[in-house]
Design an enzyme around this catalytic site. Structure first.
Site: not given
Ligand code: NOJ
Length: 566
Positions: A98, A206, A264, A336-337
């Site tokens: 990440d 991210d 993302e 995870h969101d």
């Protein structure tokens, strides 16, 4: 040109904090991942994506990084990381990291320096601004712009040290880096090269479409009744974003092979995604778009909207068509969101296993690279949060405070939405077995284990040939072995049907038909050739073969294959 390897790959996301704890401190760690690599290799996935494991104050569970080139002691050490990477590679898988570079932690030495004085050499590495003209610095409403942060409250924090504000689109402990400054970019590229030299195979980036901001930082539109303006037009796919990503490509990726870089991108459109992922432009391999996970979001964030299947199909159909010639899709239900897809779009009570398999089928056989989030392969569900005290997520806690205290919402209404959509739903510990903390930890887990682990767990899944785990393995195999899944043309069928999701994939003389029933009622797929299809090869189904008129049972999924004569 040979096709990039990631077109036939499946990625598995690990949220290390919640995956497996090897030392009993209640928090997952790298050694825990090493211990479970065979679970992942056995599933057949090609790539692991690790959510952040860098040193971090953990304000946003590691998405606030204080040292980009290390491992947080809670997760392990660089040596253990190398061992993990070797274990992943030894099993024929790859590992992507990440990359969180829209912001750092406020405890990163760069920010510590930046905040220390207005003439510090790193001052300009972040976004500092004085109070709004004519206003007292630090007074309510004196923030340089009216923007709200994603986690509630204003997007600016007043800092007494220098009597100025810094920008934080997320928490106050996540100050935004200033990509306008070439030194910032070079430091980030150097760090990325360092990880690639260590052997990692790419990055999940991210909120990467937030990094270029309009330096004028204009006020955003203020919706009726909202506490803050929406600054997105100034930072979403901002003025220099393509320049920055191409520069990153040249400085970091050019000449290196076999990488996977996925950005993302909340709010990205199909047209923008074509630009981001057109190989000729040398930016990214694929992006995560958000349209399909915002499909059940209404104008009022605190009123739940049910899923309208025709809207979901219109979204996926648009993305499939838009990236058919140039660019590439990522495919995901969970991360995870997001809340757990089986609870959100399926039926986690009466048809949990069937609907989990149906959702997997419909998603995986689109054109694009599928991502599986830990526990999805077990059909893990949302968690039963009793009250706000059960949540740990900074977003849930921040938005709750803003909605209840500032906007006067009823706590029960806000809780209803957080229970259904809150990020902690996907962050409850991985369910390995039926023991007290699901085999996740011998200590006290940082977030309570879902009580349904007694029934839903990896040990049970591996012992049951009809489990979601083995079904996912078949889906992954199909991507690896059937070229039509990778490269076939996509055609959406039945766009107006509110129960069935149906499409074909065609490559040369091979055609696949995929149908999923998004309801607990039987439904007939009214397509041309129904009877002919039922005599074709049934490649996969989660229940029994349907009758000749293609009537699917509750939450049923079918995949047929036929050869066309030319
Ligand atoms: C997106 C990440 O996926 C999310 O977990 C995080 O809170 C924000 N970006 C800020 O880094």
């Amino acid at each position: 040109m040979t096709e990039p390897w990631w077109k036939s790959a499946v990625v598995y996301q690990i949220y290390p904090r919640s995956f497996a704890d090897s030392d009993g401190d209640g928090m997952g760690d790298l050694r825990g991942i090493i211990d479970h690599l065979d679970h992942l290799a056995g599933l057949g996935v090609d790539v692991l994506w690790l959510s952040p494991v860098y040193p971090s104050p953990q304000d946003d569970n590691g998405y606030d990084i204080s040292d980009y080139s290390g491992i947080d002691p809670v997760f392990g050490t660089l040596e253990i990381f190398d061992e993990l990477l070797a274990g992943v590679h030894a099993r024929g898988m790859k590992l992507i990291m990440d990359l969180v570079v829209n912001h750092s932690s406020d405890e990163h030495p760069w920010f510590v320096e930046s905040r220390s004085s207005t003439d510090n050499p790193k001052r300009d590495w972040y976004w500092w601004r004085p109070a709004r003209p004519g206003m007292e610095p630090g007074a309510p409403g004196a923030e340089p712009t009216n923007w709200g942060s994603s986690f509630g409250g204003p997007a600016w924090r007043y800092d007494e040290t220098t009597d100025e504000y810094y920008l934080h689109l997320f928490s106050t402990k996540q100050p935004d880096l200033n990509w306008e400054n070439p030194e910032v970019r070079e430091a980030i590229y150097a760090m990325m090269r360092w990880w690639l030299d260590r052997g990692v195979d790419g990055f999940r980036m991210d909120v990467i479409n937030f990094i270029s901001k309009d330096p004028a930082l204009p006020d955003g539109e203020l919706p009726m009744g909202a506490a803050y303006g929406n600054g997105a037009t100034a930072f979403l796919n901002g003025p220099r974003i393509h320049e920055f990503l191409h520069e990153m490509y040249e400085q970091v990726f050019a000449g290196r092979e076999a990488l996977l870089n996925v950005g993302e991108m909340p709010g990205v459109t199909v047209e923008q995604a074509i630009l981001y992922t057109d190989p000729a432009r040398e930016e990214l391999d694929m992006v995560f778009q958000f349209d399909h996970v915002w499909v059940d979001r209404g104008p009022d964030p605190w009123i739940l909207q049910p899923l309208k299947l025709t809207n979901l199909k219109a979204i996926f159909g648009r993305w499939q068509a838009g990236l058919a010639q140039v660019g590439w899709n990522s495919l995901y239900w969970n991360n995870h969101d997001q809340p757990r897809a089986v609870s959100r779009y399926g039926d986690d009570r009466d048809y949990r296993v069937e609907s989990a398999k149906m959702l997997g089928t419909v998603l995986h056989l689109h054109r694009g690279t599928p991502y599986i989030y830990q526990g999805e392969e077990l059909g893990m569900t949302n968690a039963p949060f009793a009250g706000i005290a059960d949540f740990r997520d900074i977003e849930a806690l921040g938005l709750y405070a803003q909605a209840v205290e500032q906007e006067g919402r009823s706590p029960e209404d806000v809780l209803t939405v957080l229970r259904a959509r809150g990020r902690d739903n996907s962050r409850t510990p991985m369910q390995w077995d039926s023991s007290p903390h699901a085999g996740f930890t011998s200590g006290t887990p940082w977030l309570a284990v879902n009580p349904n682990h007694v029934e839903i767990n990896a040990a049970a899944a591996l012992a049951d040939p009809d489990s979601v785990y083995y079904y996912y393995r078949k889906l992954i195999d199909l991507r690896h072995t059937e070229p039509a899944v990778v490269d076939g043309d996509f055609t959406m069928l039945l766009p107006h049907d509110e129960q069935l999701y149906a499409y074909t994939r065609r490559l040369g003389d091979t055609e696949l038909l995929v149908i999923g029933n998004f309801s607990g009622e039987a439904a007939k797929a009214d397509i041309d050739d129904a009877a002919a299809w039922t005599s074709a090869e049934l490649v996969l189904t989660n229940t029994a073969a349907p009758p000749d008129d293609l009537t699917l049972g509750p939450w049923q999924a079918v995949v047929y294959r036929r050869k066309l004569s030319r």
